[in-house]
Design a protein around this motif. Structure first.
Motif, PDB file in Angstrom:
ATOM      1  N   ASN A  54       1.297  -1.040  -0.296  1.00  0.00           N
ATOM      2  CA  ASN A  54      -0.353   0.299   0.009  1.00  0.00           C
ATOM      3  C   ASN A  54       0.893   1.422  -0.162  1.00  0.00           C
ATOM      4  O   ASN A  54       1.837   1.235   0.871  1.00  0.00           O
ATOM      5  N   ASP A  55       0.657   1.955  -0.994  1.00  0.00           N
ATOM      6  CA  ASP A  55       1.806   3.074  -1.701  1.00  0.00           C
ATOM      7  C   ASP A  55       0.892   4.647  -0.623  1.00  0.00           C
ATOM      8  O   ASP A  55       0.835   6.161  -0.853  1.00  0.00           O
ATOM      9  N   ALA A  56      -0.319   4.112  -0.483  1.00  0.00           N
ATOM     10  CA  ALA A  56      -1.039   5.937   0.143  1.00  0.00           C
ATOM     11  C   ALA A  56      -0.298   6.340   1.194  1.00  0.00           C
ATOM     12  O   ALA A  56       0.408   5.052   2.396  1.00  0.00           O
ATOM     13  N   ASP A  57      -0.723   7.637   1.422  1.00  0.00           N
ATOM     14  CA  ASP A  57      -0.186   8.529   2.714  1.00  0.00           C
ATOM     15  C   ASP A  57      -0.546   8.343   4.389  1.00  0.00           C
ATOM     16  O   ASP A  57       0.196   8.101   4.958  1.00  0.00           O
ATOM     17  N   GLU A  58      -2.242   7.820   3.004  1.00  0.00           N
ATOM     18  CA  GLU A  58      -2.673   6.766   5.527  1.00  0.00           C
ATOM     19  C   GLU A  58      -3.180   5.993   4.234  1.00  0.00           C
ATOM     20  O   GLU A  58      -4.323   5.277   4.339  1.00  0.00           O
ATOM     21  N   PRO A  59      -2.776   4.523   4.669  1.00  0.00           N
ATOM     22  CA  PRO A  59      -3.295   2.845   4.567  1.00  0.00           C
ATOM     23  C   PRO A  59      -3.905   2.441   5.045  1.00  0.00           C
ATOM     24  O   PRO A  59      -3.963   3.132   6.605  1.00  0.00           O
ATOM     25  N   ARG A  60      -5.215   2.347   3.791  1.00  0.00           N
ATOM     26  CA  ARG A  60      -6.152   1.244   4.709  1.00  0.00           C
ATOM     27  C   ARG A  60      -6.659   0.383   4.562  1.00  0.00           C
ATOM     28  O   ARG A  60      -6.759   0.214   3.094  1.00  0.00           O
ATOM     29  N   ILE A  61      -7.138  -0.072   5.181  1.00  0.00           N
ATOM     30  CA  ILE A  61      -7.536  -1.961   4.767  1.00  0.00           C
ATOM     31  C   ILE A  61      -9.191  -2.358   5.455  1.00  0.00           C
ATOM     32  O   ILE A  61      -9.683  -1.915   6.030  1.00  0.00           O
ATOM     33  N   ASN A 100      -6.882   0.677   0.089  1.00  0.00           N
ATOM     34  CA  ASN A 100      -6.794   2.020  -0.850  1.00  0.00           C
ATOM     35  C   ASN A 100      -5.231   1.884  -1.393  1.00  0.00           C
ATOM     36  O   ASN A 100      -5.309   2.861  -1.587  1.00  0.00           O
ATOM     37  N   GLY A 101      -4.638   0.467  -1.398  1.00  0.00           N
ATOM     38  CA  GLY A 101      -3.572   1.142  -2.528  1.00  0.00           C
ATOM     39  C   GLY A 101      -3.093   1.527  -3.879  1.00  0.00           C
ATOM     40  O   GLY A 101      -4.499   1.394  -4.734  1.00  0.00           O
ATOM     41  N   PRO A 102      -2.357   0.682  -4.968  1.00  0.00           N
ATOM     42  CA  PRO A 102      -2.318   1.231  -6.693  1.00  0.00           C
ATOM     43  C   PRO A 102      -3.349  -0.043  -7.218  1.00  0.00           C
ATOM     44  O   PRO A 102      -3.499   0.601  -8.087  1.00  0.00           O
ATOM     45  N   GLY A 103      -3.752  -0.820  -6.825  1.00  0.00           N
ATOM     46  CA  GLY A 103      -4.639  -1.389  -7.472  1.00  0.00           C
ATOM     47  C   GLY A 103      -3.754  -2.834  -7.875  1.00  0.00           C
ATOM     48  O   GLY A 103      -1.947  -3.050  -8.419  1.00  0.00           O
ATOM     49  N   ILE A 104      -4.415  -3.452  -8.653  1.00  0.00           N
ATOM     50  CA  ILE A 104      -3.680  -4.212  -9.763  1.00  0.00           C
ATOM     51  C   ILE A 104      -4.749  -4.404 -10.686  1.00  0.00           C
ATOM     52  O   ILE A 104      -5.942  -4.392 -11.686  1.00  0.00           O
ATOM     53  N   GLY A 129     -13.534 -23.558  -2.598  1.00  0.00           N
ATOM     54  CA  GLY A 129     -13.907 -22.400  -2.020  1.00  0.00           C
ATOM     55  C   GLY A 129     -13.055 -22.000  -3.247  1.00  0.00           C
ATOM     56  O   GLY A 129     -12.721 -22.381  -4.202  1.00  0.00           O
ATOM     57  N   ASP A 130     -13.417 -20.632  -3.686  1.00  0.00           N
ATOM     58  CA  ASP A 130     -12.780 -19.691  -4.159  1.00  0.00           C
ATOM     59  C   ASP A 130     -12.002 -18.564  -4.379  1.00  0.00           C
ATOM     60  O   ASP A 130     -12.768 -17.896  -3.237  1.00  0.00           O
ATOM     61  N   VAL A 131     -11.733 -17.499  -4.966  1.00  0.00           N
ATOM     62  CA  VAL A 131     -10.846 -16.478  -4.912  1.00  0.00           C
ATOM     63  C   VAL A 131     -10.646 -15.875  -5.626  1.00  0.00           C
ATOM     64  O   VAL A 131      -9.989 -16.375  -6.717  1.00  0.00           O
ATOM     65  N   ARG A 132     -10.745 -14.395  -6.282  1.00  0.00           N
ATOM     66  CA  ARG A 132     -10.681 -13.472  -7.090  1.00  0.00           C
ATOM     67  C   ARG A 132     -10.185 -12.075  -6.663  1.00  0.00           C
ATOM     68  O   ARG A 132     -10.013 -11.296  -5.388  1.00  0.00           O
ATOM     69  N   ASP A 169     -13.542   0.181  -5.225  1.00  0.00           N
ATOM     70  CA  ASP A 169     -14.735   1.037  -5.493  1.00  0.00           C
ATOM     71  C   ASP A 169     -14.279   2.632  -5.598  1.00  0.00           C
ATOM     72  O   ASP A 169     -13.944   3.173  -7.159  1.00  0.00           O
ATOM     73  N   SER A 170     -13.186   2.979  -5.191  1.00  0.00           N
ATOM     74  CA  SER A 170     -12.159   4.415  -5.536  1.00  0.00           C
ATOM     75  C   SER A 170     -10.649   3.968  -5.608  1.00  0.00           C
ATOM     76  O   SER A 170     -10.531   3.511  -7.632  1.00  0.00           O
ATOM     77  N   ARG A 171      -9.875   3.673  -5.552  1.00  0.00           N
ATOM     78  CA  ARG A 171      -8.504   3.384  -5.264  1.00  0.00           C
ATOM     79  C   ARG A 171      -7.948   2.087  -4.573  1.00  0.00           C
ATOM     80  O   ARG A 171      -8.644   1.677  -3.536  1.00  0.00           O
ATOM     81  N   GLY A 172      -7.201   1.479  -5.507  1.00  0.00           N
ATOM     82  CA  GLY A 172      -7.150  -0.015  -4.248  1.00  0.00           C
ATOM     83  C   GLY A 172      -7.706  -1.319  -4.666  1.00  0.00           C
ATOM     84  O   GLY A 172      -8.637  -1.537  -6.334  1.00  0.00           O
ATOM     85  N   ALA A 173      -7.920  -1.833  -4.023  1.00  0.00           N
ATOM     86  CA  ALA A 173      -7.647  -3.677  -4.899  1.00  0.00           C
ATOM     87  C   ALA A 173      -9.185  -4.274  -3.784  1.00  0.00           C
ATOM     88  O   ALA A 173      -8.676  -3.641  -2.413  1.00  0.00           O
ATOM     89  N   ARG A 174      -9.330  -4.668  -4.676  1.00  0.00           N
ATOM     90  CA  ARG A 174     -10.504  -6.070  -3.712  1.00  0.00           C
ATOM     91  C   ARG A 174     -10.047  -7.606  -3.136  1.00  0.00           C
ATOM     92  O   ARG A 174     -10.430  -8.252  -4.517  1.00  0.00           O
TER      93      ARG A 174
END
Length: 197
Positions: free
Chosen positions: A106-113, A131-135, A166-169, A174-179
């Protein structure tokens, strides 16, 4: 175990020693926990998992707090009282790797998870959003493949989750980052349900 035992002795006489003996105890407890999951992870990787009902909620709560403290990230959780899945001790590595991946890259100024667990009729979903750089789209499939230096954390996540049926994806947040979304078969609650930890 020897280190952990001596750390407990030191904590009883903390005024007589320098440093924080509780930190030693905490770190050895964490190391023991990781070591104890090695066998069940190996069994799952070779296709011979011994699966059982596991409550995902206390595992997620514990590891979310640990990652938040370790990486200095804000980790918000939305967890039900209980969410039983069919898995084994390796589920700790699934949650741990997803959370550490969200924090470490996570390269955000304020990393959030944001961590959410939701239960449906037949499945339980674990969602980890950052809220990192995403993929990039062209890497969303390959991100679960083993790395050149061996099996990476996300590859291990994929192998364990699919071993549980199970499954993972991964998706865009919604805004910035990965889910990352993990869906696991719902387990049946038992009178003496064991919480992995």
């Amino acid at each position: 175990n020897v280190i952990h035992g001596h750390a407990d002795l030191l904590s009883d006489s903390a005024d007589e020693v320098d440093g924080d003996p509780n930190l030693v105890a905490d770190k050895t407890e964490e190391a023991l926990s990781r070591i104890e999951t090695s066998r069940v992870i190996a069994d799952t990787l070779v296709g011979d998992p011994d699966l059982e009902p596991v409550d995902l909620v206390p595992v997620t709560s514990e590891l979310a707090a640990r990652v938040g403290n370790t990486f200095g990230a804000v980790v918000e959780t939305d967890l039900p009282e209980s969410a039983v899945v069919t898995a084994n001790d390796g589920i700790r590595s699934v949650v741990d790797n997803l959370l550490e991946n969200a924090a470490e890259h996570n390269d955000a100024d304020e990393p959030r998870i944001e961590v959410q667990v939701t239960a449906a009729a037949e499945t339980v979903a674990l969602t980890v959003t950052d809220n990192g750089p995403g993929i990039p789209d062209d890497r969303k499939e390959s991100v679960f493949e083993p790395t050149e230096n061996g099996s990476g954390g996300l590859s291990l996540v994929y192998t364990l989750v699919t071993g549980y049926g199970g499954d993972v994806r991964v998706e865009d947040a919604d805004s910035r980052g990965a889910r990352f979304v993990v869906e696991l078969p719902r387990g049946e609650s038992e009178p003496e349900l064991r919480e992995v930890g």
